[in-house]
Design an enzyme around this catalytic site. Structure first.
Site, PDB file in Angstrom:
ATOM      1  N   LYS A  50       0.834  -1.222   0.000  1.00 49.48           N
ATOM      2  CA  LYS A  50       0.000   0.000   0.000  1.00 49.48           C
ATOM      3  C   LYS A  50       0.862   1.264   0.000  1.00 49.48           C
ATOM      4  O   LYS A  50       0.489   2.241  -0.651  1.00 49.48           O
ATOM      5  CB  LYS A  50      -1.052  -0.006   1.118  1.00 49.48           C
ATOM      6  CG  LYS A  50      -0.509  -0.027   2.502  1.00 49.48           C
ATOM      7  CD  LYS A  50      -1.643  -0.089   3.502  1.00 49.48           C
ATOM      8  CE  LYS A  50      -1.193  -0.565   4.860  1.00 49.48           C
ATOM      9  NZ  LYS A  50       0.047  -0.061   5.404  1.00 49.48           N
ATOM     10  N   ARG A 125      -6.628   2.149  11.489  1.00 52.75           N
ATOM     11  CA  ARG A 125      -6.206   0.769  11.689  1.00 52.75           C
ATOM     12  C   ARG A 125      -7.079   0.087  12.739  1.00 52.75           C
ATOM     13  O   ARG A 125      -6.782  -1.027  13.158  1.00 52.75           O
ATOM     14  CB  ARG A 125      -4.762   0.766  12.160  1.00 52.75           C
ATOM     15  CG  ARG A 125      -3.791   0.224  11.073  1.00 52.75           C
ATOM     16  CD  ARG A 125      -2.490   0.203  11.683  1.00 52.75           C
ATOM     17  NE  ARG A 125      -1.385  -0.459  11.179  1.00 52.75           N
ATOM     18  CZ  ARG A 125      -0.436   0.085  10.438  1.00 52.75           C
ATOM     19  NH1 ARG A 125      -0.563   1.268   9.930  1.00 52.75           N
ATOM     20  NH2 ARG A 125       0.652  -0.594  10.196  1.00 52.75           N
ATOM     21  N   ARG A 159      12.861  -7.495   3.046  1.00 55.08           N
ATOM     22  CA  ARG A 159      12.895  -6.079   2.661  1.00 55.08           C
ATOM     23  C   ARG A 159      14.132  -5.367   3.240  1.00 55.08           C
ATOM     24  O   ARG A 159      14.463  -5.569   4.399  1.00 55.08           O
ATOM     25  CB  ARG A 159      11.613  -5.445   3.231  1.00 55.08           C
ATOM     26  CG  ARG A 159      11.287  -4.097   2.742  1.00 55.08           C
ATOM     27  CD  ARG A 159       9.836  -3.812   2.894  1.00 55.08           C
ATOM     28  NE  ARG A 159       9.396  -3.629   4.288  1.00 55.08           N
ATOM     29  CZ  ARG A 159       8.159  -3.258   4.616  1.00 55.08           C
ATOM     30  NH1 ARG A 159       7.258  -3.081   3.686  1.00 55.08           N
ATOM     31  NH2 ARG A 159       7.830  -3.104   5.870  1.00 55.08           N
ATOM     32  N   ARG A 187      14.560  -2.700   8.557  1.00 54.73           N
ATOM     33  CA  ARG A 187      13.778  -1.993   9.574  1.00 54.73           C
ATOM     34  C   ARG A 187      13.700  -2.871  10.824  1.00 54.73           C
ATOM     35  O   ARG A 187      13.496  -4.078  10.705  1.00 54.73           O
ATOM     36  CB  ARG A 187      12.355  -1.750   9.023  1.00 54.73           C
ATOM     37  CG  ARG A 187      11.973  -0.295   8.949  1.00 54.73           C
ATOM     38  CD  ARG A 187      10.729  -0.100   8.162  1.00 54.73           C
ATOM     39  NE  ARG A 187       9.527  -0.590   8.852  1.00 54.73           N
ATOM     40  CZ  ARG A 187       8.295  -0.379   8.413  1.00 54.73           C
ATOM     41  NH1 ARG A 187       8.095   0.296   7.311  1.00 54.73           N
ATOM     42  NH2 ARG A 187       7.250  -0.829   9.070  1.00 54.73           N
ATOM     43  N   ARG A 198       2.646  -8.403  14.059  1.00 58.11           N
ATOM     44  CA  ARG A 198       1.916  -7.326  13.368  1.00 58.11           C
ATOM     45  C   ARG A 198       0.735  -7.894  12.598  1.00 58.11           C
ATOM     46  O   ARG A 198      -0.338  -7.281  12.539  1.00 58.11           O
ATOM     47  CB  ARG A 198       2.861  -6.563  12.429  1.00 58.11           C
ATOM     48  CG  ARG A 198       3.815  -5.674  13.197  1.00 58.11           C
ATOM     49  CD  ARG A 198       5.041  -5.342  12.396  1.00 58.11           C
ATOM     50  NE  ARG A 198       4.791  -4.388  11.348  1.00 58.11           N
ATOM     51  CZ  ARG A 198       5.667  -4.127  10.369  1.00 58.11           C
ATOM     52  NH1 ARG A 198       6.808  -4.771  10.309  1.00 58.11           N
ATOM     53  NH2 ARG A 198       5.378  -3.227   9.464  1.00 58.11           N
TER      54      ARG A 198
HETATM   55  P1  AMP Z   1       3.493   0.972   9.059  1.00 61.89           P
HETATM   56  O1  AMP Z   1       4.705   1.608   8.483  1.00 61.89           O
HETATM   57  O2  AMP Z   1       2.212   1.567   8.546  1.00 61.89           O
HETATM   58  O3  AMP Z   1       3.519  -0.530   8.919  1.00 61.89           O
HETATM   59  O4  AMP Z   1       3.484   1.291  10.637  1.00 61.89           O
HETATM   60  C1  AMP Z   1       4.562   0.880  11.471  1.00 61.89           C
HETATM   61  C2  AMP Z   1       4.078   0.789  12.898  1.00 61.89           C
HETATM   62  O5  AMP Z   1       3.582   2.075  13.326  1.00 61.89           O
HETATM   63  C3  AMP Z   1       2.908  -0.171  13.132  1.00 61.89           C
HETATM   64  O6  AMP Z   1       3.344  -1.512  13.303  1.00 61.89           O
HETATM   65  C4  AMP Z   1       2.296   0.425  14.405  1.00 61.89           C
HETATM   66  O7  AMP Z   1       3.074   0.097  15.543  1.00 61.89           O
HETATM   67  C5  AMP Z   1       2.448   1.916  14.182  1.00 61.89           C
HETATM   68  N1  AMP Z   1       1.281   2.492  13.481  1.00 61.89           N
HETATM   69  C6  AMP Z   1       1.224   3.043  12.232  1.00 61.89           C
HETATM   70  N2  AMP Z   1      -0.005   3.483  11.927  1.00 61.89           N
HETATM   71  C7  AMP Z   1      -0.780   3.208  13.008  1.00 61.89           C
HETATM   72  C8  AMP Z   1      -2.159   3.394  13.308  1.00 61.89           C
HETATM   73  N3  AMP Z   1      -3.003   3.964  12.436  1.00 61.89           N
HETATM   74  N4  AMP Z   1      -2.599   2.976  14.514  1.00 61.89           N
HETATM   75  C9  AMP Z   1      -1.769   2.429  15.422  1.00 61.89           C
HETATM   76  N5  AMP Z   1      -0.468   2.199  15.200  1.00 61.89           N
HETATM   77  C10 AMP Z   1       0.039   2.582  14.010  1.00 61.89           C
END
Ligand code: AMP
Length: 252
Positions: A50, A125, A159, A187, A198
């Site tokens: 995404k 989320r 990745r 990462r 996750r």
């Molecule tokens: P992402 O890069 O979108 O996979 O986000 C990395 C991490 O940030 C996630 O595993 C969560 O710990 C936190 N995170 C990102 N967006 C949200 C959200 N909308 N609600 C809660 N935690 C978030």
């Protein structure tokens, strides 16, 4: 040419290309303009692509791209109190509290550029986040990019990022040039253990959102287990269908 055509249709004639009257033509232009302000939620498990699709779309449609993951990582890098509190959850693959995330989004939507089209990436989320978003902004549609869990684990664990350019590579699907391979980083939340955690958080907290949006007639599901170009084409097709629906259903 434009002036001549405009004068002709404004004095009772019809537009040559579409055969529309002045009123019909201006209504159409107004609606097309509104469409530039689409507010789309892009749903998908972590690693569903995404983020990649949002970057493509934000360039293609000149919309702003709001990624809560990127905003949190920036806060962690800056060492802000919020970033430090969020880091613990992010490293464990858990969701940061709804309160923190909603605060971030409310603040971001106050920027002048938020009046134009917006792509929400990684937000909402959870259902409480979606309920809060409903209060502060109207969502035009939700595109869910769907990829099976095992494909996600393969994608994420392999990745790697180039810290100098921010470019993302994959050890098997998109290897980096040999000369930069030594500087690539992974990462901290891209290990198999964290990815599984996750995905667990996704299934319990985020997956119900698809049904929530589907009940509101806003959800479009896309097969994300394909190449970036194929998924991109499906997303663009979905956006075209959303625009057509808005054209036929929105008020004049
Ligand atoms: P992402 O890069 O979108 O996979 O986000 C990395 C991490 O940030 C996630 O595993 C969560 O710990 C936190 N995170 C990102 N967006 C949200 C959200 N909308 N609600 C809660 N935690 C978030």
């Amino acid at each position: 040419m434009y002036k001549r055509q405009h004068k002709k249709i404004s004095t009772g004639g019809r537009d040559e290309k579409f055969g529309l009257s002045f009123n019909e033509f201006t209504t159409l232009c107004k609606k097309i303009n509104e469409m530039k302000n689409l507010r789309l939620v892009i749903l998908g498990r972590q690693g569903s692509g995404k983020g990649t699709q949002c970057l493509r779309l934000s360039e293609l449609y000149r919309t702003i791209h709001i990624s809560t993951g990127d905003m949190l990582r920036a806060a962690v890098k800056a060492g802000s109190p919020m970033g430090l509190a969020a880091k613990e959850y992010m490293d464990a693959g858990l969701l940061v509290s709804d309160e923190v995330i909603i605060g971030l989004i409310e603040e971001r939507l106050q920027n002048d550029d938020a009046g134009q089209g917006v792509l929400f990436d990684g937000f909402p989320r959870s259902i409480p986040q979606a309920e809060s978003l409903e209060v502060i902004a109207t969502v035009s549609s939700v595109i869910s990019i769907e990829v099976p869990d095992d494909a996600i684990v393969d994608r994420i664990v392999g990745r790697r990022m180039d810290p100098e350019t921010g470019e993302i590579y994959h050890v098997s699907f998109k290897p980096a040039p040999t000369e930069i391979q030594d500087r690539l980083v992974q990462r901290p939340d891209d290990t198999e253990e964290t990815v599984r955690a996750r995905l667990g958080a996704y299934h319990t907290q985020t997956a119900p959102l698809a049904d929530w949006y589907s009940e509101r007639g806003l959800l479009i599901r896309i097969d994300g287990d394909a190449s970036i170009e194929q998924v991109g084409a499906s997303v663009e097709e979905a956006i075209a269908s959303i625009s057509c629906c808005l054209l036929y259903t929105s008020d004049a």
